[in-house]
Design an enzyme around this catalytic site. Structure first.
Site, PDB file in Angstrom:
ATOM      1  N   ASP A  13      21.701  29.869 -13.060  1.00 43.78           N
ATOM      2  CA  ASP A  13      20.578  29.901 -13.982  1.00 43.78           C
ATOM      3  C   ASP A  13      19.557  30.905 -13.470  1.00 43.78           C
ATOM      4  O   ASP A  13      19.204  30.879 -12.292  1.00 43.78           O
ATOM      5  CB  ASP A  13      19.968  28.501 -14.011  1.00 43.78           C
ATOM      6  N   CYS A  30      11.157  39.275 -15.577  1.00 49.51           N
ATOM      7  CA  CYS A  30      10.901  38.135 -16.448  1.00 49.51           C
ATOM      8  C   CYS A  30      10.691  36.913 -15.572  1.00 49.51           C
ATOM      9  O   CYS A  30      10.914  36.953 -14.366  1.00 49.51           O
ATOM     10  CB  CYS A  30      12.086  37.833 -17.356  1.00 49.51           C
ATOM     11  N   ASP A  86      27.208  26.406 -12.267  1.00 52.35           N
ATOM     12  CA  ASP A  86      26.096  26.695 -13.165  1.00 52.35           C
ATOM     13  C   ASP A  86      25.168  27.672 -12.457  1.00 52.35           C
ATOM     14  O   ASP A  86      24.707  27.398 -11.351  1.00 52.35           O
ATOM     15  CB  ASP A  86      25.362  25.378 -13.493  1.00 52.35           C
ATOM     16  N   GLU A 123      34.952  12.133 -21.792  1.00 50.18           N
ATOM     17  CA  GLU A 123      33.623  11.790 -22.298  1.00 50.18           C
ATOM     18  C   GLU A 123      32.960  12.994 -22.952  1.00 50.18           C
ATOM     19  O   GLU A 123      32.958  14.089 -22.408  1.00 50.18           O
ATOM     20  CB  GLU A 123      32.710  11.321 -21.155  1.00 50.18           C
ATOM     21  N   GLY A 159      21.666  31.908 -18.452  1.00 49.07           N
ATOM     22  CA  GLY A 159      22.583  31.693 -17.340  1.00 49.07           C
ATOM     23  C   GLY A 159      24.021  31.707 -17.781  1.00 49.07           C
ATOM     24  O   GLY A 159      24.343  32.079 -18.904  1.00 49.07           O
TER      25      GLY A 159
END
Lengths: 540, 509
Positions: free
Chosen positions: A232, A243, A230, A164, A285
């Protein structure tokens, strides 16, 4: 339930049917945003699929151009029968558009230099300009390696064909369940739809485009996907001081570097995975793709097991102490701690100075177990505003030694300090991404629409050297092509350079290529071996 | 299994027997001998049993399984569950140890064996039933495995002949520190424990909790963790078998004696945690609207109060928070339009455009207004029960969903409770104890009883409410409903509401 269609919603440019996007996994992919997709889109896909059965399957098919034309025609015929093909694509330098796949397929063939208009690549052009995007996907995106990466062999198989893809279009419509037999078809659709980004999902048991034609819904299910991680930087907001939100700098990027080191070594040594690729996510990330066959075929339970194994920081901001690891430390935690200690001193204590002010060091005191010691520290620090975090960290040790607290549990304090190091350095994973087989993740080499930076792979051997602020941007790259001049002693005619080879994207594509080749080699070995085994059995 | 059609030759006997002698022959596979108390249920039963036995055995087993499932929904610890199940197991599904020398040994084991396979037939039909069946069967197996005497267990595991590689003493010594660390410091002396080396995928449970040492994809499993491995093996085999059974099921359709029984059985296996029906909570006359949520929130359970406070503080909630809260609001009777109004006005820092793009769809999806066919037909998701909230993902950084009694540290929890007006020292102490024992729903009910103690006393004295109406709360929406009703006792809710609810504690902090 009444349909509450509001004016805002109708105003999205293209179309209306929301049926395109089905949330077959409502929890993880509750698609945000308006979902739009013309039915014609899908039909077009179908015609392509059927048409392409006539096509030669091999990658090196140069004659694709002629055969693809009819399918293109059938599509336009469906949507607007009266418009001529040429008119429709008049603004797209139509010839190059369709001649190109062949070029892309053959590494040795040369890309045409003249036809591309350099207008788009001027310094004023914004990264998200759709024409700039299109040129990038047309000229620089490594389609061939992307295909080989997902297909695990040079000849198209269901590994790629049932995979997909999901497009986020320029109007933020989200188009799921796209699939393609070859990278050419994918490339063509990307150029046609010009999505602001696209994501890669799992390989399904049947072609995702055919999912509605199946009699039983259960016949359509995800069967394989790379194990993904993942990380981040927004998850570090409570500990980074430099930051916040979407912003990053080299100081806080160190958190990602630490994370890569810790996770990568665990995946390799503990789980025995070999094909792990880290990719810059384009803004703040990094993603990891674990591509070993064994990893791809894991079910959700196993993914959850790995995620749980790697998760050390638990709970939200309200949960108080967020690291509670068992003692003695599990070998994974102990190893991570060893890796992270130097970073803690340099990048956290010095770089971030997380306990600078009164309210900030209150958080540190919360995590320390001994009350009397805490009182003494508080007194000391309040009287000396601006004392650096490094000194404060050292104070804990000195005050503890000086015997302020009679009942001090030295072991407890040491454990607490270890927990603090982990809380301030240990990778914070977005665990949901890793847990589910059918989670979509942005493809490598896609351009981040907000920053214009390309999601390039990060070489883990030199991950300290990776600087997200100098990662190639789309405008730079296109300029580099234009500025590039063939070296004087140009190699022979047949060795023309690809566009990406003229730009700073080159090392990244080369890294990707070597990664893909190593992966394909391993897959091939397995296949050969299995065949041999089967043959052996047959003879027996 | 209970075929009585004698005119047909059983295909399995056809080749081996002269048909003239058939009626005198005993089927070779009739009575399995059960050597072990435990059973992996690999061989299906083949002997004849009566229809009555068929039904009775299945019902007995079902009783046990349903009770086991209920235990897990009530968040009972393994030891409590074992305690609770003991009399039931003894009554409905006794299994004696081999050493007991009981004369019923074989009969008991036969019943266990047969009833398992009958229920397999009954629960193979749908994915959901299969999953639940394999879950509770696994629980039962685990319970029995733990209760089994050591010799029996050893012999049973031996008989399974699982391919586990034993770790040699040299290798064991080499990795001694790592192995001990993974075992939480045990064994003190590495010689005391034997280790197996298996592919980590076979023990995902142990990997997830970092209870084994991993090296190159192999997990070093200590002998005492045998349980988890055997159980994992049991589950995976059962799941595979159920899958096969479900495919074979259509062939059973011709039989009009078994099918009704099987259907009946599977229908009776309802979830005790029955999905929450919105109609049951409708509060006639109450003003359930977006602008009134602040007022209503005084009657919310702590998890929802926490979400509401976070929402008011940040003008934002993360995904799972939104989901949990939206479904709760849906459950109290807030309709879709009002819910959208509520979220729109609550997210005051963003533009309409962003809201429509990023949040509207989720809310509509939760209400079943958009999404796949099944989602729309089912009117979206049901509001989360406590059970669901406690099994969902725990909140991460910046997230506020989940159960505060579980996810907050004691100090933060106490602070939150004090903010919502629970200051009684005894109650706070009780909550702390409940939390330590991981009895989160008890803590929640304790707070409920405290907050509503006058009203509860009143309805008890009056006898207007039955005790059934005051049983333990296990659903946030039940909490709200009961709280709301108690606070508006004998009044017309709409008129009196504003005076009745206590001062609004939601704002400004």
């Amino acid at each position: 339930m009444p349909h509450s269609v509001t004016p805002e919603e109708v105003s999205t440019p293209v179309e209306a049917t929301t049926s395109q996007i089905e949330n077959n996994d409502g929890e993880t992919q509750m698609t945000e945003g308006t979902l739009t997709a013309a039915e014609s889109e899908e039909q077009n896909g179908d015609t392509q699929a059927t048409d392409s059965t006539n096509e030669d399957i091999t990658m090196g098919d140069v004659g694709a151009e002629q055969k693809e034309q009819p399918s293109e025609e059938s599509m336009t015929a469906e949507t607007k029968p009266e418009v001529k093909l040429e008119d429709l694509f008049a603004d797209m330098t139509s010839d190059d558009e369709f001649a190109d796949p062949a070029l892309d397929v053959k590494v040795s063939s040369s890309p045409p230099e003249a036809p591309f208009s350099p207008v788009h690549t001027g310094p004023i052009s914004r990264a998200s300009d759709s024409d700039v995007m299109r040129s990038f996907y047309q000229r620089l995106f490594p389609w061939r390696y992307l295909f080989q990466w997902l297909n695990h062999s040079p000849t198209p198989s269901t590994d790629f064909g049932h995979r997909e893809f999901a497009f986020t279009l320029q109007n933020d419509a989200y188009l799921r369940y796209q699939s393609f037999r070859t990278s050419d078809l994918l490339r063509k659709d990307v150029l046609r739809l010009n999505p602001s980004r696209f994501e890669i999902g799992p390989v399904y048991s049947t072609n995702p485009r055919d999912r509605k034609t199946l009699r039983k819904a259960s016949a359509f299910k995800p069967i394989a996907k790379e194990l993904c991680f993942d990380i981040d930087l927004t998850d570090y907001d409570d500990i980074r001081t430099c930051c916040d939100k979407a912003n990053i700098c080299n100081k806080c990027w160190q958190f990602i570097t630490m994370a890569i080191k810790v996770i990568d070594v665990a995946l390799r040594e503990d789980f025995g995975f070999k094909h792990i690729m880290w990719v810059y996510s384009g803004r703040r990330g990094a993603h990891a793709w674990v591509c070993d066959k064994k990893a791809r075929l894991m079910d959700d339970q196993k993914r959850r097991a790995i995620a749980g194994y790697l998760e050390v920081i638990k709970g939200g901001t309200q949960s108080g102490k967020r690291v509670n690891v068992k003692r003695p430390l599990h070998s994974h935690v102990a190893r991570s701690l060893d890796i992270l200690k130097p970073y803690f001193e340099d990048d956290v204590l010095q770089g971030q100075d997380p306990w600078e002010t009164d309210e900030k060091f209150a958080r540190l005191l919360e995590l320390l177990p001994d009350r009397t010691l805490n009182e003494a520290l508080k007194k000391k620090w309040s009287s000396a505003p601006g004392r650096s975090s490094t000194s404060k960290w050292a104070d804990i040790h000195t005050l503890a030694k000086s015997g302020v607290s009679k009942a001090l549990d030295t072991k407890g304090l040491r454990d607490a300090q270890q927990d603090i190091i982990l809380e301030y350095t240990y990778p914070r994973l977005d665990i949901e991404v890793s847990k589910h087989l059918n989670h979509l993740l942005k493809s490598p080499f896609v351009v981040h629409p907000g920053t214009g930076r390309v999601c390039v792979p990060i070489d883990t051997k030199h991950c300290e050297d990776f600087d997200p602020l100098t990662a190639p941007t789309i405008t730079d790259l296109l300029r580099e092509i234009d500025e590039w001049e063939a070296p004087e002693e140009a190699e022979s005619e047949d060795k023309k350079l690809q566009d990406w080879e003229k730009t700073s994207l080159k090392p990244y594509v080369e890294y990707f290529r070597s990664f893909v080749l190593a992966l394909m080699r391993d897959e091939k070995d397995v296949k050969v071996k299995r065949e041999r085994e089967e043959n052996g059995e047959m003879e027996f | 299994m209970i075929r009585q059609d004698f005119s047909r030759i059983d295909p399995k006997r056809r080749t081996t027997l002269d048909h003239r002698k058939k009626q005198f022959a005993t089927p070779t596979y009739q009575n399995l001998e059960y050597k072990h108390r435990l059973n992996f249920y690999i061989t299906p039963p083949t002997a004849d049993i009566t229809l009555e036995q068929f039904e009775q055995w299945a019902i007995d087993r079902l009783r046990v399984l349903a009770e086991l499932e209920a235990c897990s929904f009530r968040n009972k610890s393994p030891s409590e569950t074992a305690e609770h199940m003991k009399p039931l197991l003894q009554k409905y599904l006794p299994l004696s140890a081999t050493s007991s020398g009981s004369s019923n040994l074989q009969a008991e084991r036969q019943k266990d064996h047969y009833s398992h396979f009958i229920l397999r037939l009954a629960f193979a039909s749908t994915e959901d039933l299969r999953r639940r069946f394999s879950r509770v069967e696994t629980m039962l197996f685990r319970l029995r495995f733990q209760a089994d005497d050591l010799r029996d267990r050893g012999a049973f595991v031996e008989s399974l002949s699982l391919d586990w590689e034993t770790v040699g003493s040299e290798e064991r010594a080499m990795y001694a520190p790592q192995l001990q660390a993974a075992g939480g410091g045990f064994p003190k002396n590495i010689e005391e424990e034997s280790y197996f080396k298996v592919d980590w995928e076979r023990v995902p449970e142990l990997v997830e909790n970092r209870r084994v040492f991993l090296k190159g994809g192999m997990a070093y499993v200590p002998g005492r963790e045998q349980l988890s491995m055997v159980v994992a093996e049991f589950t995976s085999r059962l799941e595979k078998a159920l899958e096969l059974t479900s495919r074979a099921l259509p062939r059973l359709d011709e039989d009009d004696r078994l099918t009704p029984i099987l259907n009946h059985l599977s229908q009776n296996f309802t979830t005790p945690d029955a999905s929450y029906s919105t109609s049951a909570t409708a509060l006639p006359g109450a003003d359930i609207s977006a602008r009134n949520v602040d007022t209503l929130s005084a009657s919310f359970p702590l998890c929802m109060q926490n979400l509401h406070r976070s929402l008011r503080r940040d003008a934002h909630l993360k995904h799972y928070g939104r989901l949990q809260y939206t479904l709760f609001l849906k459950g109290i009777g807030l309709n879709l339009e009002e819910c959208l109004v509520f979220w729109r006005s609550s997210f005051s820092k963003i533009t309409d455009d962003v809201f429509n793009k990023e949040y509207r769809y989720n809310v509509r999806h939760a209400y079943g207004d958009v999404g796949g066919d099944s989602n729309r037909r089912g009117n979206g998701y049901s509001p989360f029960s406590c059970q669901k909230i406690l099994t969902e993902k725990r909140p991460g950084p910046g997230e506020s969903h989940g159960c505060p009694y579980r996810d907050f540290s004691v100090d933060n929890l106490t602070a939150l409770l004090q903010q919502v007006g629970v200051t009684d020292r005894e109650v706070l102490k009780g909550v702390k104890e409940d939390k330590e024992k991981t009895k989160f729903h008890l803590a929640c009910n304790r707070v409920f009883d405290y907050v509503h103690k006058q009203e509860i006393k009143k309805v008890k004295d009056d006898g207007t409410w039955t005790s059934a109406q005051l049983e333990t709360l296990v659903h946030p929406n039940d909490y709200f409903k009961r709280s709301y009703l108690l606070k508006n006792l004998g009044k017309n809710p709409v008129e009196e509401e504003m005076e009745k609810v206590k001062p609004d504690v939601e704002m400004e902090d």
